[in-house]
Design an enzyme around this catalytic site. Structure first.
Site, PDB file in Angstrom:
ATOM      1  N   ASN A 188      11.479 161.502  86.505  1.00 13.50           N
ATOM      2  CA  ASN A 188      11.716 162.697  85.698  1.00 13.50           C
ATOM      3  C   ASN A 188      11.061 163.880  86.416  1.00 13.50           C
ATOM      4  O   ASN A 188       9.852 164.024  86.392  1.00 13.50           O
ATOM      5  CB  ASN A 188      11.117 162.492  84.297  1.00 13.50           C
ATOM      6  CG  ASN A 188      11.271 163.720  83.417  1.00 13.50           C
ATOM      7  OD1 ASN A 188      11.928 164.697  83.805  1.00 13.50           O
ATOM      8  ND2 ASN A 188      10.669 163.685  82.237  1.00 13.50           N
ATOM      9  N   TRP A 189      11.898 164.689  87.029  1.00 18.58           N
ATOM     10  CA  TRP A 189      11.370 165.823  87.807  1.00 18.58           C
ATOM     11  C   TRP A 189      10.994 167.000  86.915  1.00 18.58           C
ATOM     12  O   TRP A 189      10.513 168.022  87.417  1.00 18.58           O
ATOM     13  CB  TRP A 189      12.388 166.251  88.870  1.00 18.58           C
ATOM     14  CG  TRP A 189      12.548 165.259  90.000  1.00 18.58           C
ATOM     15  CD1 TRP A 189      11.781 164.137  90.222  1.00 18.58           C
ATOM     16  CD2 TRP A 189      13.507 165.302  91.065  1.00 18.58           C
ATOM     17  NE1 TRP A 189      12.213 163.484  91.349  1.00 18.58           N
ATOM     18  CE2 TRP A 189      13.274 164.186  91.892  1.00 18.58           C
ATOM     19  CE3 TRP A 189      14.552 166.177  91.403  1.00 18.58           C
ATOM     20  CZ2 TRP A 189      14.040 163.911  93.024  1.00 18.58           C
ATOM     21  CZ3 TRP A 189      15.321 165.911  92.526  1.00 18.58           C
ATOM     22  CH2 TRP A 189      15.064 164.791  93.330  1.00 18.58           C
ATOM     23  N   LYS A 190      11.287 166.900  85.629  1.00 23.11           N
ATOM     24  CA  LYS A 190      10.963 167.964  84.665  1.00 23.11           C
ATOM     25  C   LYS A 190      11.455 169.327  85.204  1.00 23.11           C
ATOM     26  O   LYS A 190      12.508 169.382  85.836  1.00 23.11           O
ATOM     27  CB  LYS A 190       9.468 167.947  84.346  1.00 23.11           C
ATOM     28  CG  LYS A 190       9.010 166.559  83.869  1.00 23.11           C
ATOM     29  CD  LYS A 190       7.650 166.513  83.231  1.00 23.11           C
ATOM     30  CE  LYS A 190       7.322 165.075  82.840  1.00 23.11           C
ATOM     31  NZ  LYS A 190       6.080 164.960  82.074  1.00 23.11           N
ATOM     32  N   HIS A 250      12.318 163.437  74.809  1.00 21.48           N
ATOM     33  CA  HIS A 250      11.036 163.471  75.518  1.00 21.48           C
ATOM     34  C   HIS A 250      10.005 164.232  74.667  1.00 21.48           C
ATOM     35  O   HIS A 250      10.352 165.208  73.990  1.00 21.48           O
ATOM     36  CB  HIS A 250      11.211 164.144  76.880  1.00 21.48           C
ATOM     37  CG  HIS A 250      10.026 163.942  77.767  1.00 21.48           C
ATOM     38  ND1 HIS A 250       8.863 164.658  77.624  1.00 21.48           N
ATOM     39  CD2 HIS A 250       9.804 163.064  78.778  1.00 21.48           C
ATOM     40  CE1 HIS A 250       7.979 164.250  78.512  1.00 21.48           C
ATOM     41  NE2 HIS A 250       8.528 163.271  79.231  1.00 21.48           N
ATOM     42  N   GLU A 304       7.893 166.363  75.373  1.00 19.45           N
ATOM     43  CA  GLU A 304       7.793 167.799  75.656  1.00 19.45           C
ATOM     44  C   GLU A 304       8.865 168.570  74.885  1.00 19.45           C
ATOM     45  O   GLU A 304       8.635 169.691  74.442  1.00 19.45           O
ATOM     46  CB  GLU A 304       7.875 168.030  77.176  1.00 19.45           C
ATOM     47  CG  GLU A 304       6.592 167.552  77.852  1.00 19.45           C
ATOM     48  CD  GLU A 304       6.756 167.010  79.251  1.00 19.45           C
ATOM     49  OE1 GLU A 304       7.824 167.192  79.863  1.00 19.45           O
ATOM     50  OE2 GLU A 304       5.790 166.372  79.739  1.00 19.45           O
ATOM     51  N   GLU A 362       6.177 156.400  75.909  1.00 16.01           N
ATOM     52  CA  GLU A 362       5.333 157.363  76.623  1.00 16.01           C
ATOM     53  C   GLU A 362       4.262 157.883  75.662  1.00 16.01           C
ATOM     54  O   GLU A 362       4.534 158.800  74.868  1.00 16.01           O
ATOM     55  CB  GLU A 362       6.180 158.539  77.130  1.00 16.01           C
ATOM     56  CG  GLU A 362       7.200 158.155  78.169  1.00 16.01           C
ATOM     57  CD  GLU A 362       7.509 159.311  79.110  1.00 16.01           C
ATOM     58  OE1 GLU A 362       7.347 159.140  80.314  1.00 16.01           O
ATOM     59  OE2 GLU A 362       7.893 160.395  78.619  1.00 16.01           O
ATOM     60  N   GLY A 401       0.792 163.207  82.206  1.00 16.21           N
ATOM     61  CA  GLY A 401       0.292 164.266  83.085  1.00 16.21           C
ATOM     62  C   GLY A 401      -1.217 164.306  83.242  1.00 16.21           C
ATOM     63  O   GLY A 401      -1.743 165.252  83.833  1.00 16.21           O
ATOM     64  N   SER A 410       1.519 158.851  83.418  1.00 13.01           N
ATOM     65  CA  SER A 410       0.550 158.730  84.521  1.00 13.01           C
ATOM     66  C   SER A 410       0.716 157.433  85.322  1.00 13.01           C
ATOM     67  O   SER A 410      -0.272 156.837  85.762  1.00 13.01           O
ATOM     68  CB  SER A 410      -0.880 158.886  83.997  1.00 13.01           C
ATOM     69  OG  SER A 410      -1.070 160.204  83.506  1.00 13.01           O
ATOM     70  N   GLY A 412       6.685 160.823  86.090  1.00 15.41           N
ATOM     71  CA  GLY A 412       6.713 162.277  86.232  1.00 15.41           C
ATOM     72  C   GLY A 412       6.122 162.695  87.566  1.00 15.41           C
ATOM     73  O   GLY A 412       6.763 162.602  88.618  1.00 15.41           O
TER      74      GLY A 412
HETATM   75  P1  13P Z   1       3.571 161.793  84.294  1.00 13.85           P
HETATM   76  O1  13P Z   1       4.001 160.593  85.100  1.00 13.85           O
HETATM   77  O2  13P Z   1       3.380 163.031  85.088  1.00 13.85           O
HETATM   78  O3  13P Z   1       2.424 161.458  83.394  1.00 13.85           O
HETATM   79  O4  13P Z   1       4.806 162.138  83.321  1.00 13.85           O
HETATM   80  C1  13P Z   1       5.332 161.128  82.538  1.00 13.85           C
HETATM   81  C2  13P Z   1       6.543 161.621  81.878  1.00 13.85           C
HETATM   82  O5  13P Z   1       6.493 162.442  80.975  1.00 13.85           O
HETATM   83  C3  13P Z   1       7.832 161.101  82.370  1.00 13.85           C
HETATM   84  O6  13P Z   1       8.871 161.409  81.497  1.00 13.85           O
END
Ligand code: 13P
Length: 251
Positions: free
Chosen positions: A11-13, A95, A97, A167, A173, A214, A235
Protein backbone atom coordinates in the site's frame (compact mmCIF):
# COMPACT_ATOMS: atom_id res chain seq x y z
CA UNK A 1 -7.50 -21.11 5.20
CA UNK A 2 -6.71 -22.53 1.83
CA UNK A 3 -3.11 -23.43 1.05
CA UNK A 4 -2.00 -20.72 -1.33
CA UNK A 5 1.21 -18.84 -1.80
CA UNK A 6 1.79 -15.94 0.58
CA UNK A 7 -0.10 -12.82 -0.41
CA UNK A 8 1.97 -9.66 -0.05
CA UNK A 9 0.22 -6.36 -0.68
CA UNK A 10 2.04 -3.05 -1.00
CA UNK A 11 0.00 0.00 0.00
CA UNK A 12 1.88 3.03 -1.28
CA UNK A 13 -0.72 5.36 0.27
CA UNK A 14 -0.21 9.01 -0.87
CA UNK A 15 3.54 8.80 -0.46
CA UNK A 16 4.97 8.60 -3.99
CA UNK A 17 4.88 10.97 -6.95
CA UNK A 18 4.39 9.53 -10.42
CA UNK A 19 8.08 9.27 -11.27
CA UNK A 20 8.91 7.64 -7.94
CA UNK A 21 6.03 5.20 -8.41
CA UNK A 22 7.23 4.28 -11.90
CA UNK A 23 10.83 3.80 -10.76
CA UNK A 24 9.75 1.60 -7.86
CA UNK A 25 7.42 -0.47 -10.07
CA UNK A 26 10.26 -1.04 -12.54
CA UNK A 27 12.63 -2.21 -9.83
CA UNK A 28 10.05 -4.64 -8.48
CA UNK A 29 9.72 -6.63 -11.69
CA UNK A 30 12.49 -8.86 -10.35
CA UNK A 31 10.30 -10.21 -7.52
CA UNK A 32 8.19 -12.18 -9.96
CA UNK A 33 10.47 -15.14 -9.57
CA UNK A 34 10.09 -15.32 -5.78
CA UNK A 35 6.93 -17.44 -5.86
CA UNK A 36 4.69 -15.10 -3.85
CA UNK A 37 1.49 -13.39 -4.88
CA UNK A 38 2.33 -9.69 -4.99
CA UNK A 39 -0.19 -6.87 -5.28
CA UNK A 40 0.89 -3.26 -5.77
CA UNK A 41 -1.54 -0.50 -4.74
CA UNK A 42 -0.43 2.93 -6.03
CA UNK A 43 -2.49 6.11 -5.70
CA UNK A 44 -5.25 6.66 -8.26
CA UNK A 45 -3.09 9.06 -10.29
CA UNK A 46 -0.36 6.45 -10.72
CA UNK A 47 -2.58 3.42 -11.37
CA UNK A 48 -2.59 3.50 -15.13
CA UNK A 49 1.10 4.32 -15.69
CA UNK A 50 2.12 1.68 -13.14
CA UNK A 51 -0.18 -0.83 -14.84
CA UNK A 52 1.83 -0.32 -18.03
CA UNK A 53 5.04 -1.19 -16.19
CA UNK A 54 3.49 -4.28 -14.60
CA UNK A 55 1.94 -5.47 -17.86
CA UNK A 56 3.15 -8.96 -18.83
CA UNK A 57 4.52 -9.58 -15.33
CA UNK A 58 2.88 -11.65 -12.61
CA UNK A 59 2.67 -8.65 -10.30
CA UNK A 60 -0.92 -7.59 -9.72
CA UNK A 61 -2.44 -4.15 -9.41
CA UNK A 62 -4.79 -2.88 -6.71
CA UNK A 63 -6.47 0.44 -5.93
CA UNK A 64 -6.57 2.06 -2.50
CA UNK A 65 -10.29 2.86 -2.63
CA UNK A 66 -13.42 2.56 -4.77
CA UNK A 67 -16.84 4.22 -4.98
CA UNK A 68 -19.97 2.16 -4.48
CA UNK A 69 -22.03 3.41 -7.43
CA UNK A 70 -21.40 2.08 -10.93
CA UNK A 71 -21.45 5.50 -12.63
CA UNK A 72 -23.06 8.92 -12.41
CA UNK A 73 -22.66 12.43 -11.02
CA UNK A 74 -20.18 11.68 -8.23
CA UNK A 75 -17.42 14.25 -8.62
CA UNK A 76 -14.03 12.96 -7.63
CA UNK A 77 -15.04 9.33 -7.22
CA UNK A 78 -13.80 6.29 -9.14
CA UNK A 79 -15.98 3.31 -10.04
CA UNK A 80 -15.23 -0.40 -10.01
CA UNK A 81 -15.37 -0.64 -13.79
CA UNK A 82 -12.87 2.22 -14.16
CA UNK A 83 -10.53 0.35 -11.83
CA UNK A 84 -10.92 -2.75 -13.95
CA UNK A 85 -10.26 -0.73 -17.11
CA UNK A 86 -6.86 0.34 -15.79
CA UNK A 87 -5.95 -3.22 -14.88
CA UNK A 88 -6.84 -3.51 -11.19
CA UNK A 89 -7.70 -6.92 -9.79
CA UNK A 90 -7.76 -5.89 -6.12
CA UNK A 91 -9.02 -2.93 -4.11
CA UNK A 92 -8.34 -1.87 -0.53
CA UNK A 93 -11.57 -1.00 1.28
CA UNK A 94 -12.11 0.60 4.69
CA UNK A 95 -8.50 1.40 5.52
CA UNK A 96 -8.31 2.98 8.99
CA UNK A 97 -6.93 6.19 7.48
CA UNK A 98 -10.11 6.53 5.42
CA UNK A 99 -12.27 5.64 8.41
CA UNK A 100 -10.45 8.36 10.39
CA UNK A 101 -9.99 11.20 7.89
CA UNK A 102 -12.86 10.56 5.47
CA UNK A 103 -15.40 9.37 8.05
CA UNK A 104 -15.90 6.02 6.36
CA UNK A 105 -18.40 3.96 8.29
CA UNK A 106 -19.02 0.22 8.34
CA UNK A 107 -22.08 0.90 6.15
CA UNK A 108 -19.93 2.61 3.52
CA UNK A 109 -17.41 -0.22 3.70
CA UNK A 110 -20.24 -2.70 3.10
CA UNK A 111 -21.44 -0.83 0.00
CA UNK A 112 -17.91 -0.67 -1.37
CA UNK A 113 -17.35 -4.39 -0.80
CA UNK A 114 -20.53 -5.11 -2.76
CA UNK A 115 -19.45 -2.83 -5.61
CA UNK A 116 -16.04 -4.48 -5.79
CA UNK A 117 -17.48 -8.00 -5.86
CA UNK A 118 -20.05 -7.04 -8.49
CA UNK A 119 -17.14 -6.08 -10.76
CA UNK A 120 -15.07 -9.16 -9.83
CA UNK A 121 -12.48 -7.10 -8.01
CA UNK A 122 -10.99 -8.79 -4.94
CA UNK A 123 -11.82 -6.64 -1.89
CA UNK A 124 -9.09 -6.22 0.71
CA UNK A 125 -11.27 -5.33 3.70
CA UNK A 126 -9.30 -3.55 6.42
CA UNK A 127 -10.37 -3.93 10.02
CA UNK A 128 -8.63 -2.98 13.24
CA UNK A 129 -9.09 -1.57 16.70
CA UNK A 130 -7.72 1.71 18.07
CA UNK A 131 -5.43 1.82 21.09
CA UNK A 132 -8.27 3.01 23.34
CA UNK A 133 -10.52 0.20 22.19
CA UNK A 134 -7.81 -2.33 22.95
CA UNK A 135 -7.12 -0.77 26.37
CA UNK A 136 -10.83 -0.98 27.13
CA UNK A 137 -10.81 -4.71 26.33
CA UNK A 138 -13.09 -4.13 23.35
CA UNK A 139 -10.76 -5.21 20.52
CA UNK A 140 -12.47 -8.51 19.74
CA UNK A 141 -15.90 -6.88 19.85
CA UNK A 142 -14.83 -4.09 17.49
CA UNK A 143 -13.32 -6.55 15.03
CA UNK A 144 -16.34 -8.84 15.05
CA UNK A 145 -18.56 -5.81 14.36
CA UNK A 146 -16.38 -4.52 11.54
CA UNK A 147 -16.13 -7.90 9.81
CA UNK A 148 -19.83 -8.63 10.26
CA UNK A 149 -21.02 -5.26 9.01
CA UNK A 150 -18.70 -5.36 6.01
CA UNK A 151 -19.88 -8.78 4.87
CA UNK A 152 -23.29 -9.58 6.38
CA UNK A 153 -25.88 -10.52 3.78
CA UNK A 154 -23.43 -10.57 0.91
CA UNK A 155 -24.01 -13.35 -1.55
CA UNK A 156 -20.58 -14.66 -2.37
CA UNK A 157 -20.02 -16.92 -5.37
CA UNK A 158 -17.58 -19.75 -4.67
CA UNK A 159 -15.13 -18.32 -7.22
CA UNK A 160 -14.90 -14.89 -5.56
CA UNK A 161 -11.86 -14.44 -3.32
CA UNK A 162 -11.99 -11.99 -0.41
CA UNK A 163 -9.11 -10.72 1.72
CA UNK A 164 -9.58 -9.50 5.29
CA UNK A 165 -6.62 -7.46 6.53
CA UNK A 166 -6.20 -7.06 10.27
CA UNK A 167 -4.46 -3.74 10.85
CA UNK A 168 -4.34 -2.61 14.49
CA UNK A 169 -4.71 1.14 14.06
CA UNK A 170 -2.30 1.95 16.89
CA UNK A 171 0.72 0.24 15.32
CA UNK A 172 0.36 1.50 11.73
CA UNK A 173 3.38 3.56 10.75
CA UNK A 174 5.04 3.28 14.18
CA UNK A 175 7.79 0.82 13.25
CA UNK A 176 6.63 -1.39 16.12
CA UNK A 177 4.35 -4.24 15.02
CA UNK A 178 1.90 -6.02 17.31
CA UNK A 179 3.11 -9.18 19.06
CA UNK A 180 2.56 -11.99 16.54
CA UNK A 181 0.56 -14.16 18.99
CA UNK A 182 -1.85 -11.24 19.52
CA UNK A 183 -2.35 -11.04 15.75
CA UNK A 184 -2.81 -14.81 15.70
CA UNK A 185 -5.57 -14.51 18.28
CA UNK A 186 -7.34 -11.79 16.28
CA UNK A 187 -7.08 -13.83 13.09
CA UNK A 188 -8.81 -16.68 14.89
CA UNK A 189 -11.57 -14.28 15.99
CA UNK A 190 -11.95 -13.06 12.41
CA UNK A 191 -12.06 -16.60 11.08
CA UNK A 192 -14.74 -17.57 13.58
CA UNK A 193 -16.75 -14.48 12.61
CA UNK A 194 -16.50 -15.51 8.94
CA UNK A 195 -17.69 -19.01 9.85
CA UNK A 196 -20.72 -17.45 11.54
CA UNK A 197 -21.49 -15.59 8.31
CA UNK A 198 -20.66 -18.08 5.55
CA UNK A 199 -20.53 -21.83 4.95
CA UNK A 200 -17.30 -23.38 6.23
CA UNK A 201 -16.20 -24.51 2.77
CA UNK A 202 -16.51 -20.96 1.48
CA UNK A 203 -14.49 -19.60 4.40
CA UNK A 204 -11.79 -22.19 3.77
CA UNK A 205 -11.59 -21.69 0.04
CA UNK A 206 -12.43 -18.05 -0.57
CA UNK A 207 -11.14 -16.04 2.37
CA UNK A 208 -7.62 -15.04 3.22
CA UNK A 209 -6.77 -13.24 6.45
CA UNK A 210 -3.62 -11.13 6.40
CA UNK A 211 -1.81 -8.87 8.89
CA UNK A 212 -0.77 -5.24 8.41
CA UNK A 213 0.95 -2.69 10.66
CA UNK A 214 4.71 -2.01 10.75
CA UNK A 215 5.61 -5.17 8.87
CA UNK A 216 9.21 -5.09 7.67
CA UNK A 217 11.88 -7.44 6.37
CA UNK A 218 12.91 -8.50 9.87
CA UNK A 219 9.47 -9.36 11.30
CA UNK A 220 7.53 -10.49 8.23
CA UNK A 221 8.07 -14.21 8.77
CA UNK A 222 6.74 -13.94 12.36
CA UNK A 223 3.41 -13.09 10.76
CA UNK A 224 3.45 -15.24 7.64
CA UNK A 225 4.25 -18.28 9.82
CA UNK A 226 1.15 -17.76 11.96
CA UNK A 227 -1.72 -20.16 11.65
CA UNK A 228 -4.76 -18.63 9.93
CA UNK A 229 -2.55 -16.05 8.23
CA UNK A 230 -2.11 -15.89 4.48
CA UNK A 231 0.05 -12.84 4.05
CA UNK A 232 0.78 -9.23 4.90
CA UNK A 233 -0.29 -5.70 3.98
CA UNK A 234 2.72 -3.41 3.94
CA UNK A 235 2.98 0.38 4.06
CA UNK A 236 6.35 2.04 4.70
CA UNK A 237 8.45 -1.05 4.04
CA UNK A 238 6.99 -1.32 0.53
CA UNK A 239 8.27 2.11 -0.54
CA UNK A 240 11.89 1.20 -1.00
CA UNK A 241 12.80 -1.53 -3.50
CA UNK A 242 15.62 -3.25 -1.58
CA UNK A 243 13.64 -3.39 1.68
CA UNK A 244 10.50 -4.66 -0.03
CA UNK A 245 12.37 -7.29 -2.05
CA UNK A 246 14.00 -8.60 1.17
CA UNK A 247 10.61 -8.61 2.85
CA UNK A 248 9.17 -10.70 0.02
CA UNK A 249 12.11 -13.11 0.21
CA UNK A 250 11.65 -13.49 3.97
CA UNK A 251 7.87 -13.91 3.89
P1 13P B 1 2.89 0.52 7.78
O1 13P B 1 3.41 -0.77 7.21
O2 13P B 1 3.62 1.73 7.34
O3 13P B 1 2.69 0.43 9.26
O4 13P B 1 1.41 0.71 7.16
C1 13P B 1 0.51 -0.33 7.27
C2 13P B 1 -0.68 -0.01 6.48
O5 13P B 1 -1.47 0.85 6.84
C3 13P B 1 -0.88 -0.76 5.23
O6 13P B 1 -2.17 -0.58 4.73
Amino acid sequence: MSQQKSLIIANWKMKLGLNQALDLAKSLKAVEALGKEIVICPSFASLFPVSQVLKNTELKLGAQDIFWEASGAYTGEVSASELRDVGCQFVIIGHSERRKYLSETDEIVHKKVKAALAADLVPIICVGETFDQRQAGAADYVLIQQVTKALEGIDLRPDQPVVVAYEPVWVIGTGQAIDPPQAGHVHQVIRQTLIDLFPLELVKNSFRIIYGGSVDRSNVSDFTNLENTSGVLVGNASLEAAEFIDLIKNA
